[in-house]
Scaffold this active site. Structure first.
Site, mmCIF file in Angstrom:
data_model
loop_
_atom_site.group_PDB
_atom_site.id
_atom_site.type_symbol
_atom_site.label_atom_id
_atom_site.label_comp_id
_atom_site.label_asym_id
_atom_site.label_seq_id
_atom_site.Cartn_x
_atom_site.Cartn_y
_atom_site.Cartn_z
ATOM 1 N N ASP A 94 0.839 -1.200 0.000
ATOM 2 C CA ASP A 94 0.000 0.000 0.000
ATOM 3 C C ASP A 94 0.872 1.247 0.000
ATOM 4 O OD1 ASP A 94 0.546 0.894 2.821
ATOM 5 O OD2 ASP A 94 -0.426 -0.994 3.323
ATOM 6 N N HIS A 109 8.496 -5.546 -1.407
ATOM 7 C CA HIS A 109 7.568 -6.481 -2.052
ATOM 8 C C HIS A 109 6.743 -5.829 -3.156
ATOM 9 C CE1 HIS A 109 7.676 -9.383 1.646
ATOM 10 N NE2 HIS A 109 8.712 -9.535 0.837
ATOM 11 N N CYS A 136 3.173 -1.691 -22.752
ATOM 12 C CA CYS A 136 4.246 -1.022 -22.018
ATOM 13 C C CYS A 136 4.707 0.190 -22.819
ATOM 14 C CB CYS A 136 5.406 -1.981 -21.805
ATOM 15 S SG CYS A 136 6.881 -1.193 -21.118
ATOM 16 N N CYS A 139 8.598 -0.328 -24.098
ATOM 17 C CA CYS A 139 9.051 -1.267 -25.133
ATOM 18 C C CYS A 139 7.958 -1.677 -26.116
ATOM 19 C CB CYS A 139 9.663 -2.510 -24.492
ATOM 20 S SG CYS A 139 8.468 -3.644 -23.738
#
Length: 232
Positions: A94, A109, A136, A139
């Site tokens: 969060d 994480h 994306c 790329c």
């Protein structure tokens, strides 16, 4: 014990639970009604990408309904006022530490409000839903996924964390279960390098025996009191 100049703080689900964020494992080992194996492993992403994306979309949306609590705000105050080195490492995905004002912060994480390209590993800030197939911008591959470290994947910035553990004078763990490695082993590394160790938790963690001092109670009570004590 050496004088305290360098502080490393680890936070886990317990600190955000008081804001209403669901802890990782609920009754029956479920995470918000889902088996962990169905939403937080590379195999789950490969098997049912849409379900995994929906799960993290829902968690991202839930952030709008929660606010930082007194523990988050106290750590932000410590960040702002502590003259020595400080690193806040959170296992939480969060954004409550940021919203409270913490700056010297690392998400080991991952983050709900970030998208990761599985092809080129570029990251994008992300606020909205992230259904499979998004392109994306870096790329051009349709490979964006939640920027979350799944079970079986290496946590982020371990090199930075290990360096901070090696030079820490004080290691503090707040609201963690002490069950998930490598974070569960940080206290042993800190002790090896001579740091003082303190646990602030609602209940004793699985690693409580490694801490020189443990204080039990709600993070919203314990953390502000500890910060007041540290800052004098």
């Amino acid at each position: 014990m050496r004088d305290i100049h360098n502080i490393l703080i680890l936070t886990g689900a317990g600190i955000s639970a008081e804001s209403g964020v669901a802890t990782f494992r609920g009754p029956g080992g479920l995470w918000e009604g889902h088996r962990v194996e169905d939403v937080c492993t590379p195999e789950a992403l490969e098997r049912d990408r849409a379900q995994v994306h929906r799960f993290y979309d829902a968690r991202r949306e839930q952030l709008a309904a929660v606010e930082p609590n007194a523990a988050h705000r106290a750590l932000a105050r410590l960040d702002a006022e502590w003259a020595g080195d400080l690193l806040l490492v959170t296992q939480n995905v969060d954004d409550l530490h940021e919203r409270a004002g913490s700056k010297r912060l690392l998400h080991m994480h991952g983050e709900l409000k970030s998208a990761l390209c599985a092809r080129c590993e570029a990251r994008q800030p992300w606020e909205a839903a992230l259904p499979p197939g998004h392109i994306c911008p870096a790329c051009g591959a349709s490979a964006l996924r939640p920027d979350i470290v799944f079970f079986g994947e290496m946590p982020y910035r371990m090199d930075v964390i290990e360096q901070a553990l090696a030079k820490a004078d004080l290691f503090v763990s707040i609201g963690t279960s002490g069950a998930v490695y490598p974070a569960a082993g940080f206290v042993q590394t800190a002790r090896y390098h001579g740091a003082a160790t303190l646990e602030l938790n609602l209940d004793p963690s699985e690693g409580s025996l490694w801490f020189a001092e443990s204080r039990m109670g709600p993070a919203g009570t314990l953390v502000p009191a500890w910060v007041d004590e540290l800052l004098g």
